[in-house]
Write an enzyme that holds these catalytic residues in place. Structure first.
Site, PDB file in Angstrom:
ATOM      1  CB  THR A 120     -44.828 -31.854 -29.375  1.00 10.15           C
ATOM      2  OG1 THR A 120     -44.849 -31.158 -28.119  1.00 10.15           O
ATOM      3  CG2 THR A 120     -43.637 -32.812 -29.364  1.00 10.15           C
ATOM      4  CG  ASP A 121     -44.152 -26.755 -27.209  1.00 12.91           C
ATOM      5  OD1 ASP A 121     -44.517 -27.901 -26.871  1.00 12.91           O
ATOM      6  OD2 ASP A 121     -44.375 -25.749 -26.504  1.00 12.91           O
ATOM      7  CD  GLU A 122     -43.910 -31.951 -24.099  1.00 11.85           C
ATOM      8  OE1 GLU A 122     -43.175 -32.842 -23.621  1.00 11.85           O
ATOM      9  OE2 GLU A 122     -45.134 -31.888 -23.884  1.00 11.85           O
ATOM     10  CE  LYS A 152     -45.364 -35.895 -31.853  1.00 11.36           C
ATOM     11  NZ  LYS A 152     -46.511 -36.425 -32.667  1.00 11.36           N
TER      12      LYS A 152
END
Length: 323
Positions: A120-122, A152
C-alpha cells in the site's frame, strides 16, 4: 495457459484481479479464508477458478502443490482497514506479517518463478500539506503511521529479505487508495454511498481536508498484472492515478449525486493528512498508467451500489459496527 496462485481472491482488489486474470485466459487457484471482508459468491460458477479455504498463516506447501505447478503467485490477503487495526493491532499484524512470511515460504518451497506482494502507498507515511508529490519514494525509508501501515511495511521488509537471502523472485506493488464496485461498506467511499442509500448520513472524519489519490480498482489490477509480467525482482512499484483530492470533496460529490447529507465525526487517531506518490517507475519500467477518469469511475461505482442493494446490505451485516 498460465496458472496463478492468489491469496485473498474473494476480497475487493483480489477478486477484481482474479476476474482480470481469467479474462487473460489464466487459471487461478485462490487461497481465501472467507473472513468478513470476503465476497462468498465472488466467483460462483466461474471456469478456471479453484478456491482453497485456507488461512494464510497456516498455509502448507503440500496442500497447495496439488493444484500446481504455478507460473506466478500474487499475495493480496490482508487485514486492510486502518480503523480495525487501531482497535486490534495484533490481529492485523498476525495476518499481514506472519501470513506474508508463510506465503513467502510457500513460494520458496514450490519454486514459484514470480511473486507479487501487494502492499500500500500508506507505508510511505504522511506527507503533510504543502510539499510536492514524491518521485522515487520506492527507495526511501518507510514511515508508516498506523498499525495497518506498519504491518504492511513489515511484510515488505520480509519480502526484501527473501529476495536477498533466498533469491525468492518477489516484486512489490504499492497501490494508492482503491475504489470501485464490490468494495466492502466499511471502506470510505462505499460507506458513504450505502449509508446515504439507507437513509443515513455520510460520515466525514474531522474537517475532511485529508488528501488521498483515489485509483479505480481496474487500474490497480492492471498495474499489479504489469508488475507480475514485467516487474524486476526486488523492485517496488508505486501505482497511483495522480489525481489527489480531499476526503471532503469526495464525500460532497457522493452526497450531491445521491441527494444525501454529511455528518462530521471525531477524527481517527493519528490520521495521516496526505498520501501522494508519482508512479514514475511503473510508467517507465512497466509501461503502465491509470486510465479510468475519476468522474467516470465514481459514477460507475455509485450506480453499481444503487443497482445492487441486496449485495451491499449483506456485506454491511458482515462488517457490523464499521458501517
Amino acid at each position: 495457459m498460465a496458472r496463478i496462485l492468489t491469496t485473498g481472491g474473494r476480497g475487493f482488489l483480489g477478486s477484481r484481479f482474479v476476474r482480470y486474470a481469467i479474462e487473460q485466459s489464466a487459471e487461478v487457484v485462490d487461497i481465501d479464508s472467507l473472513t468478513y471482508a470476503a465476497d462468498p459468491n465472488a466467483h460462483a460458477g466461474v471456469k478456471g477458478y479453484t478456491h482453497l479455504e485456507i488461512d494464510v498463516v497456516s498455509a502448507h506447501p503440500d496442500r497447495i502443490a496439488r493444484y500446481g505447478p504455478y507460473d506466478a503467485m500474487v499475495h493480496f490477503a490482508a487485514e486492510s482497514h486502518v480503523d480495525r487495526s487501531l482497535g486490534g493491532p495484533e490481529a492485523t499484524a498476525r495476518t499481514n506479517v506472519l501470513g506474508t512470511c508463510r506465503m513467502l515460504e510457500v513460494a520458496r518451497a514450490l519454486a514459484i518463478p514470480k511473486v507479487v506482494y501487494v502492499s500500500t502507498d500508506e507505508v510511505t507515511g504522511d506527507l503533510g500539506f504543502g510539499t510536492p508529490p514524491i518521485e522515487g519514494i520506492e527507495t526511501d525509508p518507510m514511515r508508516p503511521g498506523s498499525p495497518y501501515a506498519a504491518s504492511k511495511a513489515g511484510a515488505e521488509l520480509l519480502a526484501h529479505s527473501y529476495v536477498r537471502s533466498f533469491g525468492t523472485p518477489v516484486v512489490i506493488a504499492r497501490p494508492s487508495n482503491c475504489y470501485g464496485p464490490r468494495q466492502t461498506p466499511e471502506k470510505f467511499i462505499p460507506r458513504a454511498i450505502t449509508r446515504i442509500l439507507s437513509g443515513r448520513t455520510a460520515p466525514l472524519f474531522g474537517d475532511g481536508q485529508q488528501i488521498r489519490d483515489w485509483m479505480h480498482v481496474l487500474d490497480a489490477t492492471r498495474g499489479i498484472w504489469a508488475a507480475m509480467e514485467r516487474g524486476t525482482h526486488g523492485r517496488v512499484y508505486s501505482l497511483s492515478a495522480e489525481d489527489p483530492r480531499t476526503n471532503r470533496s469526495v464525500i460532497e460529490q457522493i452526497a450531491t449525486a445521491l441527494n444525501g447529507k454529511i455528518e462530521r465525526v471525531a477524527d481517527r487517531p493519528g490520521h495521516d493528512q496526505r498520501y501522494e506518490v508519482v508512479p514514475k517507475r511503473a510508467r517507465e519500467e512497466l509501461s503502465w498508467r491509470a486510465i479510468v477518469p475519476w468522474a467516470d469511475g465514481l459514477k460507475e461505482t455509485i450506480d453499481w451500489y444503487v443497482e445492487n442493494e441486496p449485495w451491499w446490505r449483506a456485506a454491511a451485516k458482515r462488517v457490523e459496527a464499521m458501517w
